[in-house]
Design a protein around this motif. Structure first.
Motif, PDB file in Angstrom:
ATOM      1  N   ILE A   1      26.179  15.928  49.634  1.00  0.00           N
ATOM      2  CA  ILE A   1      24.715  15.959  49.586  1.00  0.00           C
ATOM      3  C   ILE A   1      24.208  17.346  49.202  1.00  0.00           C
ATOM      4  N   VAL A   2      24.863  18.390  49.683  1.00  0.00           N
ATOM      5  CA  VAL A   2      24.434  19.769  49.401  1.00  0.00           C
ATOM      6  C   VAL A   2      25.341  20.342  48.321  1.00  0.00           C
ATOM      7  N   LEU A   3      24.805  20.473  47.105  1.00  0.00           N
ATOM      8  CA  LEU A   3      25.547  21.046  45.987  1.00  0.00           C
ATOM      9  C   LEU A   3      25.037  22.449  45.694  1.00  0.00           C
ATOM     10  N   SER A   4      25.659  23.123  44.748  1.00  0.00           N
ATOM     11  CA  SER A   4      25.324  24.528  44.513  1.00  0.00           C
ATOM     12  C   SER A   4      23.914  24.732  43.979  1.00  0.00           C
ATOM     13  N   LYS A   5      23.447  23.829  43.095  1.00  0.00           N
ATOM     14  CA  LYS A   5      22.130  24.012  42.493  1.00  0.00           C
ATOM     15  C   LYS A   5      21.184  22.840  42.741  1.00  0.00           C
ATOM     16  N   ASN A   6      21.736  21.650  42.850  1.00  0.00           N
ATOM     17  CA  ASN A   6      20.901  20.465  43.006  1.00  0.00           C
ATOM     18  C   ASN A   6      21.294  19.686  44.252  1.00  0.00           C
ATOM     19  N   SER A   7      20.399  18.820  44.675  1.00  0.00           N
ATOM     20  CA  SER A   7      20.731  17.925  45.768  1.00  0.00           C
ATOM     21  C   SER A   7      21.611  16.795  45.246  1.00  0.00           C
ATOM     22  N   GLY A   8      22.641  16.461  46.015  1.00  0.00           N
ATOM     23  CA  GLY A   8      23.470  15.327  45.654  1.00  0.00           C
ATOM     24  C   GLY A   8      22.681  14.039  45.623  1.00  0.00           C
ATOM     25  N   ILE A   9      21.598  13.984  46.364  1.00  0.00           N
ATOM     26  CA  ILE A   9      20.743  12.793  46.369  1.00  0.00           C
ATOM     27  C   ILE A   9      20.059  12.626  45.020  1.00  0.00           C
ATOM     28  N   GLU A  10      19.598  13.722  44.430  1.00  0.00           N
ATOM     29  CA  GLU A  10      18.982  13.646  43.103  1.00  0.00           C
ATOM     30  C   GLU A  10      20.003  13.237  42.044  1.00  0.00           C
ATOM     31  N   VAL A  11      21.220  13.738  42.189  1.00  0.00           N
ATOM     32  CA  VAL A  11      22.282  13.340  41.262  1.00  0.00           C
ATOM     33  C   VAL A  11      22.569  11.845  41.410  1.00  0.00           C
ATOM     34  N   ALA A  12      22.560  11.352  42.648  1.00  0.00           N
ATOM     35  CA  ALA A  12      22.795   9.923  42.896  1.00  0.00           C
ATOM     36  C   ALA A  12      21.718   9.057  42.254  1.00  0.00           C
ATOM     37  N   LYS A  13      20.476   9.512  42.301  1.00  0.00           N
ATOM     38  CA  LYS A  13      19.393   8.774  41.639  1.00  0.00           C
ATOM     39  C   LYS A  13      19.669   8.657  40.149  1.00  0.00           C
ATOM     40  N   PHE A  14      20.134   9.738  39.557  1.00  0.00           N
ATOM     41  CA  PHE A  14      20.472   9.744  38.134  1.00  0.00           C
ATOM     42  C   PHE A  14      21.601   8.748  37.854  1.00  0.00           C
ATOM     43  N   ILE A  15      22.610   8.760  38.705  1.00  0.00           N
ATOM     44  CA  ILE A  15      23.737   7.833  38.551  1.00  0.00           C
ATOM     45  C   ILE A  15      23.267   6.392  38.647  1.00  0.00           C
ATOM     46  N   ASN A  16      22.443   6.092  39.646  1.00  0.00           N
ATOM     47  CA  ASN A  16      21.955   4.728  39.838  1.00  0.00           C
ATOM     48  C   ASN A  16      21.194   4.219  38.623  1.00  0.00           C
ATOM     49  N   THR A  17      20.487   5.112  37.958  1.00  0.00           N
ATOM     50  CA  THR A  17      19.707   4.737  36.782  1.00  0.00           C
ATOM     51  C   THR A  17      20.582   4.563  35.554  1.00  0.00           C
ATOM     52  N   TYR A  18      21.615   5.384  35.454  1.00  0.00           N
ATOM     53  CA  TYR A  18      22.348   5.496  34.196  1.00  0.00           C
ATOM     54  C   TYR A  18      23.634   4.675  34.139  1.00  0.00           C
ATOM     55  N   ILE A  19      24.284   4.453  35.272  1.00  0.00           N
ATOM     56  CA  ILE A  19      25.604   3.816  35.275  1.00  0.00           C
ATOM     57  C   ILE A  19      25.544   2.467  35.974  1.00  0.00           C
ATOM     58  N   HIS A  20      25.841   1.425  35.225  1.00  0.00           N
ATOM     59  CA  HIS A  20      25.831   0.074  35.782  1.00  0.00           C
ATOM     60  C   HIS A  20      26.966  -0.093  36.789  1.00  0.00           C
TER      61      HIS A  20
END
Length: 241
Positions: free
Chosen positions: A65-84
């Motif tokens: 969840i805590v990454l160096s520059k971004n929240s892992g939660i924001e990355v997960a949102k991107f994944i949910n949108t982009y990867i079936h």
């Protein structure tokens, strides 16, 4: 062109900003003895995002969840949108971050000190959901066979002599009756009205007289179906949550 996942392979993506944690997670994953396992590791979320086109569909993501520059939660949102068919499992050393994980679709949370204990449980749930993702529904539409991913369907609606199948991208009309469709669909589809079948995995709220689905679509629950719906939906929650 985006690469499609190989259905027989289990693709694991580990995203954590500390190499020691990545190695620990990888070792725990390999200890599960999963067949046809393929692991990719990322210590930099920016590199992961650049590499997104090379990430297969139906992958399991283990994200700090805590990454160096971004929240892992924001990355997960991107994944949910982009990867079936993405399966996101959050991992964190900080329990106070748990309250934020519901901002993104995910399937499990693991507290890092309990990784060895919790990872097998998380993977058991993930593998069951991957099986659901890969289930398909074949229907005849105007003389052509159309194949849909069952998981993507939001609901089905019957009006007069036509059944409409609705997902986030399209609406397909066919002549099958809802009783016929019920026999074709996985068990997480629930008949809640003489004119409606809903995908329980798309429910964000259950009320006495209606379901609220993703995108805040409301589907009525008729009085004659209320007892059956309550029983089936509770069984669904116990099995899948």
């Amino acid at each position: 062109m985006k690469k499609k996942g190989v259905l027989h392979m289990t693709n694991i993506i580990i995203l954590d900003d500390q190499e020691s944690h990545i190695n620990d997670i990888e070792n725990q994953v390999r200890s599960l003895a999963i067949d046809d396992l393929h692991i990719r590791k990322y210590q930099n979320e920016e590199q992961f995002i650049k590499d997104i086109d090379n990430i297969p569909e139906y992958s399991i993501f283990l994200i700090d969840i805590v990454l160096s520059k971004n929240s892992g939660i924001e990355v997960a949102k991107f994944i949910n949108t982009y990867i079936h068919g993405a399966i996101v499992i959050f991992i964190s050393s900080y329990l106070d971050k748990v309250v934020d994980i519901y901002d993104a679709q995910h399937y499990y949370f693991i507290y890092k000190p309990e990784l060895e204990k919790r990872l097998p449980i998380a993977f058991d749930k993930a593998m069951k959901n991957l099986k659901n993702f890969k289930e398909t529904l074949s229907i005849d539409v105007k003389g052509k066979t159309v194949v849909l991913h069952s998981y993507d369907i939001l609901y089905l609606e019957r009006q007069r002599h036509t059944t409409t199948i609705i997902d986030n991208k399209q609406e397909l009309k066919c002549s099958y009756k809802l009783d016929e469709m019920s026999n074709k669909l996985p068990s997480y589809f629930i008949r809640c009205h003489r004119s409606y079948i809903i995908n329980a995995k798309k429910v964000i709220e259950q009320k006495r007289e209606e379901f609220v689905l993703e995108n805040h679509i409301t589907i009525p629950i008729s009085r004659s179906y209320q007892k059956q719906v309550e029983k089936l939906f509770q069984e669904f929650l116990m099995e899948h949550l």
